[in-house]
Design an enzyme around this catalytic site. Sequence first.
Site, PDB file in Angstrom:
ATOM      1  N   GLU A 273       0.834  -1.209   0.000  1.00 21.89           N
ATOM      2  CA  GLU A 273       0.000   0.000   0.000  1.00 21.89           C
ATOM      3  C   GLU A 273       0.869   1.259   0.000  1.00 21.89           C
ATOM      4  O   GLU A 273       0.727   2.109   0.883  1.00 21.89           O
ATOM      5  CB  GLU A 273      -0.907   0.005   1.245  1.00 21.89           C
ATOM      6  CG  GLU A 273      -1.787  -1.222   1.394  1.00 21.89           C
ATOM      7  CD  GLU A 273      -2.488  -1.272   2.755  1.00 21.89           C
ATOM      8  OE1 GLU A 273      -2.104  -0.529   3.684  1.00 21.89           O
ATOM      9  OE2 GLU A 273      -3.441  -2.064   2.884  1.00 21.89           O
ATOM     10  N   CYS A 342      -3.001  33.778   9.206  1.00 23.14           N
ATOM     11  CA  CYS A 342      -2.836  34.435  10.507  1.00 23.14           C
ATOM     12  C   CYS A 342      -2.639  33.414  11.610  1.00 23.14           C
ATOM     13  O   CYS A 342      -3.488  33.223  12.475  1.00 23.14           O
ATOM     14  CB  CYS A 342      -4.037  35.331  10.782  1.00 23.14           C
ATOM     15  SG  CYS A 342      -4.206  36.563   9.492  1.00 23.14           S
ATOM     16  N   TYR A 371       0.473  13.974   0.546  1.00 25.98           N
ATOM     17  CA  TYR A 371      -0.059  14.593   1.763  1.00 25.98           C
ATOM     18  C   TYR A 371       0.081  16.109   1.711  1.00 25.98           C
ATOM     19  O   TYR A 371       0.412  16.757   2.701  1.00 25.98           O
ATOM     20  CB  TYR A 371       0.626  13.993   3.013  1.00 25.98           C
ATOM     21  CG  TYR A 371       0.490  12.500   3.053  1.00 25.98           C
ATOM     22  CD1 TYR A 371      -0.752  11.926   3.299  1.00 25.98           C
ATOM     23  CD2 TYR A 371       1.566  11.662   2.787  1.00 25.98           C
ATOM     24  CE1 TYR A 371      -0.914  10.551   3.290  1.00 25.98           C
ATOM     25  CE2 TYR A 371       1.409  10.293   2.773  1.00 25.98           C
ATOM     26  CZ  TYR A 371       0.169   9.741   3.025  1.00 25.98           C
ATOM     27  OH  TYR A 371       0.003   8.380   3.004  1.00 25.98           O
TER      28      TYR A 371
END
Length: 422
Positions: A273, A342, A371
Amino acid sequence: MSGFSYIAGSLHAEQVSLTAIAEAVGTPTYVYSGDTIRATYRDFAEAFADRDALICYAVKANSNLAVLGLLAREGAGADAVSIGEVKRAVAAGVSPQKIVFAGVAKSATEIEEALTIGILQFNVESLPELERISAIAAARGLVADVAIRINPDVDAGTHAKITTGKKGNKFGIDLDQAKSVYAHAATLPGIRAAAVAMHIGSQITTVAPFEAALTRLVALAQELIADGHPITRIDCGGGVGIPYHGEAPIDIGAYAEMVKRVTAGFPGTLMFEPGRYLVGNAGVLLSRIEYVKQGSDRRFYILDAGMNDLIRPAMYEAWHEIISVRETAETPAPVDIVGPICESSCIFAKDRPMPPLVDGDLLAILSAGAYSAAMASSYNTRALPAEILVEGDQFAVIKPRRSLDDLFSDESPAPAFVTSGV
Ligand SMILES: *Cc1c(COP(=O)(O)O)cnc(C)c1O
């Protein structure tokens, strides 16, 4: 191979200039090299060509349909952790019989839909999940192939937020409970215990943790087979790391040699995987410097990309190489490279030696194929980054930048209320 190099003084993805991409679609934009993904997949697949192996790409690493489609055409299966990812994989052309469904919290609806789609296998992470799959499949007269995801209790030696195979993690079933869970599975209708599985973490950079875990998993598989369980597949999980900061990458040949040695006595199918390994170094985040700000004790390159576009530095303290798109030989000096959000964690690099650059210059944040886009959000009401796939001297927009209106067109300052009925 990275797919990114300077041609005539300007950074290119394969043969396409990143400057041209920035002009065409704006920034921040993810750019992927199709050739790099393909070559990396082929390396992995070839390392197991002499075994019956199924490579299920971990969709969550980069779930863009164009990336999934490219891998599906190479023959990859998919490892999904939600029904949404299962559906993406199917939409991209992955055969359902090459899809595994992992994840600790599969809902009844997700299980039903996955059964309807006809996936290869559920990787089960708890006893109540096993019982739920059994009940749903049996009620429909189906038999679902399951693997129990075993937690082999090894330390993957990786960041705490991405280690998953140590006792006490929420993932999988402890090794010492495994045999009784398989024994229980054998009494349940609607399921067939066809496999054992593991996934011990991500960004693992040495073979040793895989070997320790797989040795335990194979011993378990052999005991289960001896006890009469119909185990025909061993799912070795993902987790193979990539270089972010000049680390020596895992040698896939050495990894494959280890896997084949440890599983030599097992005649069935090996499953893998990989996520990050296949796509991580095949992408960059292209960003423009909005401002160069000189503080009293440091200099800032303030980018138009923020932690909402790429959260890995803020979330995992991840280090990403950042380079100028315009090739320059000027002497580097330390700067902080920050984004617009911010939050003080919206920072990509601190005290990073960088050449002198000016407002409007482009930077490429490297190793941003995994990711990265998949974790982007609209925090601070910012449009999600666009995504581009490059093939040779051509590029395609594989995720257009949406308009800002889209971000809140489904909200209302004066919403319509309904009575709750309770
Ligand atoms: C995330 C995940 C993977 C992929 O991990 P990588 O480190 O990207 O290879 C594989 N299997 C499962 C179950 C996962 O959750």
